[in-house]
Design a protein around this motif. Structure first.
Motif, mmCIF file in Angstrom:
data_model
loop_
_atom_site.group_PDB
_atom_site.id
_atom_site.type_symbol
_atom_site.label_atom_id
_atom_site.label_comp_id
_atom_site.label_asym_id
_atom_site.label_seq_id
_atom_site.Cartn_x
_atom_site.Cartn_y
_atom_site.Cartn_z
ATOM 1 N N ILE A 118 0.913 -1.047 -0.050
ATOM 2 C CA ILE A 118 -0.034 0.086 -0.040
ATOM 3 C C ILE A 118 0.895 1.161 0.037
ATOM 4 C CG2 ILE A 118 -1.625 1.114 1.055
ATOM 5 C CD1 ILE A 118 -2.574 -1.537 0.104
ATOM 6 N N VAL A 119 0.760 1.920 -1.134
ATOM 7 C CA VAL A 119 1.497 3.175 -1.131
ATOM 8 C C VAL A 119 0.672 4.212 -0.662
ATOM 9 C CG1 VAL A 119 2.519 4.741 -2.854
ATOM 10 C CG2 VAL A 119 2.789 2.477 -2.934
ATOM 11 N N ILE A 120 1.061 4.862 0.591
ATOM 12 C CA ILE A 120 0.048 5.768 1.169
ATOM 13 C C ILE A 120 0.499 7.028 1.528
ATOM 14 C CG2 ILE A 120 1.122 4.731 3.176
ATOM 15 C CD1 ILE A 120 -1.972 4.890 4.451
ATOM 16 N N ALA A 121 -0.290 8.016 1.429
ATOM 17 C CA ALA A 121 -0.109 9.415 1.873
ATOM 18 C C ALA A 121 -1.258 10.199 2.418
ATOM 19 C CB ALA A 121 0.200 10.118 0.420
ATOM 20 N N GLY A 122 -0.962 11.024 3.211
ATOM 21 C CA GLY A 122 -2.006 11.789 3.913
ATOM 22 C C GLY A 122 -1.538 13.235 4.642
ATOM 23 N N LEU A 123 -2.530 13.892 5.005
ATOM 24 C CA LEU A 123 -2.365 15.172 5.916
ATOM 25 C C LEU A 123 -3.207 14.960 7.140
ATOM 26 C CD1 LEU A 123 -2.872 17.976 3.186
ATOM 27 C CD2 LEU A 123 -0.545 16.849 4.161
ATOM 28 N N TRP A 124 -2.451 15.083 8.272
ATOM 29 C CA TRP A 124 -1.062 15.240 8.802
ATOM 30 C C TRP A 124 -0.168 14.020 8.694
ATOM 31 C CZ3 TRP A 124 -2.943 17.797 13.569
ATOM 32 C CH2 TRP A 124 -3.555 19.046 13.531
ATOM 33 N N THR A 125 1.047 14.256 8.472
ATOM 34 C CA THR A 125 2.176 13.165 8.613
ATOM 35 C C THR A 125 1.948 12.562 10.000
ATOM 36 O OG1 THR A 125 3.517 14.276 7.233
ATOM 37 C CG2 THR A 125 4.336 12.132 8.117
ATOM 38 N N GLU A 126 1.806 13.251 10.942
ATOM 39 C CA GLU A 126 1.791 12.497 12.234
ATOM 40 C C GLU A 126 0.627 12.053 12.852
ATOM 41 O OE1 GLU A 126 1.572 17.065 12.853
ATOM 42 O OE2 GLU A 126 2.176 15.836 11.488
ATOM 43 N N VAL A 127 -0.515 12.298 12.288
ATOM 44 C CA VAL A 127 -1.725 11.552 12.473
ATOM 45 C C VAL A 127 -2.360 10.838 11.628
ATOM 46 C CG1 VAL A 127 -4.002 12.187 13.553
ATOM 47 C CG2 VAL A 127 -2.103 13.736 14.403
ATOM 48 N N CYS A 128 -2.903 11.340 10.415
ATOM 49 C CA CYS A 128 -4.011 10.813 9.620
ATOM 50 C C CYS A 128 -3.140 9.804 8.715
ATOM 51 C CB CYS A 128 -4.611 11.985 8.834
ATOM 52 S SG CYS A 128 -5.770 12.708 9.936
ATOM 53 N N LEU A 129 -1.921 10.214 8.647
ATOM 54 C CA LEU A 129 -0.873 8.912 8.156
ATOM 55 C C LEU A 129 -0.336 7.971 8.809
ATOM 56 C CD1 LEU A 129 0.398 8.053 5.462
ATOM 57 C CD2 LEU A 129 2.199 9.835 5.807
ATOM 58 N N THR A 130 0.281 8.341 10.046
ATOM 59 C CA THR A 130 0.885 7.460 10.778
ATOM 60 C C THR A 130 -0.028 6.409 11.430
ATOM 61 O OG1 THR A 130 2.684 9.059 11.394
ATOM 62 C CG2 THR A 130 2.205 7.219 12.995
ATOM 63 N N PHE A 131 -1.247 6.967 11.832
ATOM 64 C CA PHE A 131 -1.836 5.805 12.340
ATOM 65 C C PHE A 131 -2.452 4.821 11.857
ATOM 66 C CE2 PHE A 131 -3.609 9.627 15.626
ATOM 67 C CZ PHE A 131 -2.280 9.734 16.236
ATOM 68 N N PRO A 132 -3.032 4.946 10.416
ATOM 69 C CA PRO A 132 -3.548 3.880 9.640
ATOM 70 C C PRO A 132 -2.247 2.943 9.352
ATOM 71 C CG PRO A 132 -3.737 5.809 8.565
ATOM 72 C CD PRO A 132 -3.516 6.139 9.707
ATOM 73 N N VAL A 133 -1.077 3.581 9.032
ATOM 74 C CA VAL A 133 0.197 2.851 8.615
ATOM 75 C C VAL A 133 0.651 1.892 9.787
ATOM 76 C CG1 VAL A 133 2.725 3.108 8.515
ATOM 77 C CG2 VAL A 133 1.278 4.503 6.901
ATOM 78 N N LEU A 134 0.633 2.377 11.028
ATOM 79 C CA LEU A 134 0.937 1.449 12.154
ATOM 80 C C LEU A 134 -0.011 0.192 12.216
ATOM 81 C CD1 LEU A 134 1.662 4.049 14.802
ATOM 82 C CD2 LEU A 134 3.342 2.993 13.562
#
Length: 215
Positions: A118-134
């Motif tokens: 899954i190539v993934i990007a979102g705003l903000w990096t520290e919240v809406c991107l990081t949480f689903p990535v984890l």
């Protein structure tokens, strides 16, 4: 001996690198309200690289999932028009929570792609991107946060978020790296798709650099 033919194509589904057959693109919360508080990168730089992601995904027929937050609640507006215009036929999935992986409709959409990369990007990096990535890493997905297509409320917030995702096993990439990985070989018959995006990307990037909008 002149080399004009491509090397043999590895199995596109089991390839250890990203291919059009084993990857999907996920974009989260590219909404005007989010952009207003991002300071680690300019909106112009973020949009340039997100649009590049969209064009590569469309050129190589990758599944795309787009999500927003707070639109149905009347708190926010939808995905910025510049990005959404690149994704005809893609329907936004709205949520109430900051972690998109906790939204059943979003999870089902990602699962429905049938892809584990899954190539993934979102705003903000520290919240809406990081949480689903984890969460996705913990559930067996291979995530690829696109470092130059995202932004946080500060450089520190962005950088620490990237570090946290890497520590969990995520593999950061960049927009042009993504396209290059899909294309893979200049002698392949579909390489003009990659060239076409580059021919748009670099003039746009250099123009923004001259305007001082990106570094």
């Amino acid at each position: 001996m002149a080399k004009t033919l491509p090397e043999p194509v590895r199995d596109p589904k089991s390839d250890r690198l990203l291919t059009p057959a084993n990857a999907a693109l996920v974009l989260i919360d590219y909404q005007p309200e989010q952009y207003r508080t991002v300071t680690s990168a300019t909106p112009e730089e973020i949009n340039l690289n997100v649009v590049a992601l969209c064009r590569f995904a469309r050129a190589y027929d990758l599944p795309v999932v787009v999500s927003t937050v707070g639109v149905d609640m009347g708190v926010n507006t939808g995905t910025t028009a510049e990005i959404l215009a690149e994704l005809p036929g893609v329907t936004e999935i709205d949520r109430t929570g900051v972690n998109s992986w906790e939204d059943e409709e979003f999870r089902n959409a990602v699962k429905a792609t049938g892809r584990k990369n899954i190539v993934i990007a979102g705003l903000w990096t520290e919240v809406c991107l990081t949480f689903p990535v984890l969460d996705m890493q913990a559930e067996g997905y291979n995530t690829y946060p696109v470092a130059d297509a995202v932004g946080g409320i500060s450089r520190v917030a962005h950088d620490r978020a990237m570090e946290r995702m890497q520590a969990a096993g995520a593999t950061p990439i960049t927009a042009i790296q993504f396209g290059s990985e899909l294309m893979r070989n200049w002698a392949r018959p579909d390489s003009p798709k990659f060239r076409e995006v580059l021919q748009w990307y670099f003039p746009k990037r250099f123009a923004l650099m001259k305007q001082g909008k990106i570094s």
